[in-house]
Design an enzyme around this catalytic site. Structure first.
Site, short mmCIF file in Angstrom:
data_model
loop_
_atom_site.label_atom_id
_atom_site.label_comp_id
_atom_site.label_asym_id
_atom_site.label_seq_id
_atom_site.Cartn_x
_atom_site.Cartn_y
_atom_site.Cartn_z
N HIS A 39 0.95 -1.38 -0.05
CA HIS A 39 -0.08 0.19 0.09
C HIS A 39 0.76 1.18 0.02
CE1 HIS A 39 -4.07 -1.56 0.51
NE2 HIS A 39 -3.56 -2.55 0.92
N GLU A 54 -0.70 -4.74 3.37
CA GLU A 54 -2.09 -5.00 3.64
C GLU A 54 -2.06 -5.79 4.93
OE1 GLU A 54 -6.28 -6.93 2.10
OE2 GLU A 54 -5.47 -5.13 0.99
#
Length: 73
Positions: A39, A54
Site C-alpha cells: 500500500h 495490507e
C-alpha cells in the site's frame, strides 16, 4: 509514489503484489512482492524504501544502485 535514493520514482501495484520503479529516463521496472498487497511507501534516512503491506507488515527494500537490483529485508 516516492523518490528513492537512486533518483527514481517508486510506486506500489497493490492488486498485482508488485513494487514498481520509473527512472528519470522513463524506464519502468517491476519487482514481485508475492502475497504482500503493498500500500504505502516512504523513503527512510538509511536510503531504504519502506513498504506497508495490507497484512500489517513492513518490507524494507534497499535499492542497489550499482547492480540495478533491489533486496527485500
Amino acid at each position: 509514489m516516492v523518490t528513492g535514493p537512486d533518483g527514481a520514482l517508486w510506486f506500489t501495484e497493490w492488486a498485482a503484489n508488485r513494487l514498481g520503479r520509473i527512472t528519470v529516463d522513463g524506464a519502468i521496472s517491476e519487482f514481485e512482492l508475492p502475497g504482500s498487497e503493498p500500500h504505502g511507501l516512504a523513503t527512510g534516512p538509511d536510503g531504504a524504501i519502506w513498504v506497508a503491506m495490507e497484512s500489517g507488515g513492513l518490507a524494507r527494500v534497499m535499492p542497489d544502485r550499482l547492480a540495478g537490483r533491489f533486496v527485500v529485508d
